[in-house]
Write an enzyme that holds these catalytic residues in place. Structure first.
Site, PDB file in Angstrom:
ATOM      1  N   THR A  20      74.859  20.868 -25.917  1.00 13.60           N
ATOM      2  CA  THR A  20      73.704  21.195 -24.790  1.00 13.60           C
ATOM      3  C   THR A  20      72.792  19.987 -24.958  1.00 13.60           C
ATOM      4  O   THR A  20      72.197  19.338 -23.823  1.00 13.60           O
ATOM      5  CB  THR A  20      73.200  22.423 -25.240  1.00 13.60           C
ATOM      6  OG1 THR A  20      74.138  23.420 -25.511  1.00 13.60           O
ATOM      7  CG2 THR A  20      72.273  22.822 -24.086  1.00 13.60           C
ATOM      8  N   VAL A  21      72.307  19.399 -26.347  1.00 14.84           N
ATOM      9  CA  VAL A  21      71.313  18.562 -26.208  1.00 14.84           C
ATOM     10  C   VAL A  21      71.625  17.190 -26.077  1.00 14.84           C
ATOM     11  O   VAL A  21      71.032  16.510 -25.311  1.00 14.84           O
ATOM     12  CB  VAL A  21      70.542  18.807 -27.729  1.00 14.84           C
ATOM     13  CG1 VAL A  21      69.454  17.671 -28.011  1.00 14.84           C
ATOM     14  CG2 VAL A  21      70.359  19.953 -28.093  1.00 14.84           C
ATOM     15  N   GLU A 137      61.271  15.249 -33.662  1.00 17.54           N
ATOM     16  CA  GLU A 137      60.645  16.226 -32.774  1.00 17.54           C
ATOM     17  C   GLU A 137      61.453  17.405 -32.517  1.00 17.54           C
ATOM     18  O   GLU A 137      60.615  18.464 -32.360  1.00 17.54           O
ATOM     19  CB  GLU A 137      59.945  15.469 -31.503  1.00 17.54           C
ATOM     20  CG  GLU A 137      58.979  16.130 -30.835  1.00 17.54           C
ATOM     21  CD  GLU A 137      57.706  16.450 -31.377  1.00 17.54           C
ATOM     22  OE1 GLU A 137      57.702  17.638 -31.926  1.00 17.54           O
ATOM     23  OE2 GLU A 137      56.895  15.793 -31.652  1.00 17.54           O
ATOM     24  N   LYS A 213      62.297  25.105 -40.277  1.00 19.27           N
ATOM     25  CA  LYS A 213      61.036  24.452 -39.445  1.00 19.27           C
ATOM     26  C   LYS A 213      59.627  24.285 -39.900  1.00 19.27           C
ATOM     27  O   LYS A 213      58.910  23.622 -40.038  1.00 19.27           O
ATOM     28  CB  LYS A 213      61.107  25.165 -37.940  1.00 19.27           C
ATOM     29  CG  LYS A 213      62.386  25.255 -37.139  1.00 19.27           C
ATOM     30  CD  LYS A 213      62.450  26.048 -35.785  1.00 19.27           C
ATOM     31  CE  LYS A 213      63.675  26.001 -35.121  1.00 19.27           C
ATOM     32  NZ  LYS A 213      64.008  26.874 -34.265  1.00 19.27           N
TER      33      LYS A 213
HETATM   34  N1  HSE Z   1      68.306  29.341 -32.713  1.00 16.78           N
HETATM   35  C1  HSE Z   1      67.172  28.726 -32.566  1.00 16.78           C
HETATM   36  C2  HSE Z   1      66.092  29.712 -31.643  1.00 16.78           C
HETATM   37  C3  HSE Z   1      66.900  27.425 -31.667  1.00 16.78           C
HETATM   38  O1  HSE Z   1      66.625  30.934 -31.288  1.00 16.78           O
HETATM   39  O2  HSE Z   1      64.832  29.475 -31.609  1.00 16.78           O
HETATM   40  C4  HSE Z   1      67.310  26.221 -32.433  1.00 16.78           C
HETATM   41  O3  HSE Z   1      66.607  26.318 -33.642  1.00 16.78           O
END
Ligand code: HSE
Length: 436
Positions: A20-21, A137, A213
């Site tokens: 996708t990305v 980012e 994250k």
């Molecule tokens: N699986 C993650 C989410 C997206 O549900 O936010 C990618 O980090």
């Protein structure tokens, strides 16, 4: 008249990963070529791509690009100046290719939170030793430009706290449980059908993806080496519909909330279910959207909200990095040179807070009194209390308690005392009420 745009050579990119990305990035580069050239002063060209299968129809024409099955081979190509890694995974081909690209003196843009949360420090050292950029980012909160906000826009602040809802799948499950009055398992299955879950769903519901994250944000915010291993992680699997409905009656929402704070005891990092006021920006966040709240000594509070995943939003974040590199903007990977990042002293949260408790009990005389005694013995005062019978088993009842602010240590002692009684019908759960 000379064409000034051609005086700077094109930026030639290689894209590893055509999911996708990757496809989203190709669409932006091809559909906005002119706009990107005017914004950067040079053209951005795709030289080569890499994926596991060449023949698959991905809805875009890839025939103009060289194809490599092996991302490492892509990273080594002479016609690739900038290597974009959108494969994922903390080890294996993604990391191997990133290391090879950096060693070859190429700039790298990645969306790989797991790789950065675990190997970020060594990769930053490698990138900086080679004087190239390593940008990411898209690794944190999808389309929200939170890395840029921290490293640039808010760089004049001493960061005092960051809070974030950074896993859209968990937020979708929790908000849909309330909307549809269905339990966790039903919504987990809905996410599976919608394709929202990571290949290993525990990365989402176990809080690991969001923890990756948070570890990255901590490093930038506090100038510390990324330290994922010391994040206190709890997932959302134990949250019941009853919890969601009862906290709603008290004016709260349950969120999988990341909090990172540098205190005099050390770096506190946790990614756990928390109660937040329903009226707060975090409380109002619904569905798969992400939110990051950054607090700094001068700015006070900044709230960033946006899509945390998906083709367009994640590709948008990748392109923000690509554009900076095309413009010649070069920053240390985590905001300060990697050699200056200190090793964080991990600390667990000591700040007192109120807690929501759900305690499953056998429905017999004195059971509730024993729970109240366990709390009272630890100097924990009860703010609200509610008891309800188990829908399916009249011999059981759960007591819901909201405490006054207490330390986690006192709470753990009280929970230990409860375990020592003979009236528990299951393991109590405790959820912190976060002051947001
Ligand atoms: N699986 C993650 C989410 C997206 O549900 O936010 C990618 O980090």
């Amino acid at each position: 008249m000379p064409n000034t745009q051609n005086q700077i050579s094109p930026l030639r990119v290689g894209i590893a990963g055509l999911g996708t990305v990757g496809i989203g990035v190709i669409k932006i580069i091809t559909q906005h070529a002119e706009m990107l050239a005017s914004r950067t002063g040079r053209t951005i060209e795709i030289s080569a791509v890499s994926a596991r299968s060449k023949g698959k129809d991905r809805g875009v024409d890839l025939s103009a690009y060289a194809f490599e099955e092996d991302p490492v081979a892509l990273a080594k190509r002479d016609d690739v100046d900038l290597f974009i890694e959108v494969i994922g995974g903390d080890e294996g081909p993604a990391k191997d290719a990133v290391v090879v690209a950096l060693q070859a003196g190429k700039d790298v843009v990645t969306a790989n939170k797991a790789m950065l949360a675990i190997h970020g420090h060594e990769l930053a050292q490698l990138a900086e030793s080679k004087k190239v950029s390593l940008r990411y980012e898209a690794a944190v909160a999808g389309g929200i430009p939170v890395i840029k906000s921290l490293t640039e826009g808010l760089a004049g602040n001493k960061i005092t706290r960051i809070m974030g809802v950074m896993n859209g799948t968990c937020n979708y499950i929790l908000t849909r449980m309330e909307e549809t009055r269905q339990g966790y398992n039903a919504l987990f299955n809905e996410c599976a059908e919608l394709g929202y879950l990571e290949a290993d769903p525990n990365l989402d519901v176990g809080g690991i993806d969001a923890g990756h994250k948070l570890a990255i944000l901590s490093s930038i915010a506090y100038g510390t080496q990324v330290d994922f291993s010391n994040i206190h992680l709890e997932g959302i699997q134990e949250i019941t519909l009853q919890d969601i409905e009862h906290v709603a009656e008290m004016g709260y929402k349950i969120k999988l909330l990341g909090v990172t704070q540098l205190t005099e005891n050390g770096l506190e990092q946790r990614m756990t279910p928390c109660l937040v006021p329903a009226s707060s920006p975090l409380g109002q966040l619904s569905g798969g959207t992400n939110m990051v709240v950054i607090e700094g000594d001068s700015v006070e509070q900044v709230v960033l909200r946006g899509p945390g995943a998906g083709e367009g939003p994640t590709a948008s974040a990748v392109m923000g990095d690509v554009i900076d590199i095309a413009r010649g903007i070069h920053l240390p990977v985590f905001g300060i040179p990697a050699e200056q990042l200190s090793k964080a002293q991990p600390a667990s949260c000591t700040a007192p807070a109120p807690y929501y408790l759900r305690i499953p009990l056998h429905n017999k005389a004195g059971a509730l009194a024993q729970m109240a005694t366990a709390l009272g013995d630890c100097d924990i005062s009860i703010a609200h209390l509610h008891q309800y019978e188990d829908e399916f088993d009249a011999a059981k009842a759960s007591v819901l308690i909201v405490t006054e602010a207490c330390s986690k240590q006192a709470l753990q002692t009280a929970l230990g005392k409860m375990e020592g009684t003979s009236v528990l019908a299951g393991t109590p759960i405790a959820i912190r009420i976060e002051a947001v």
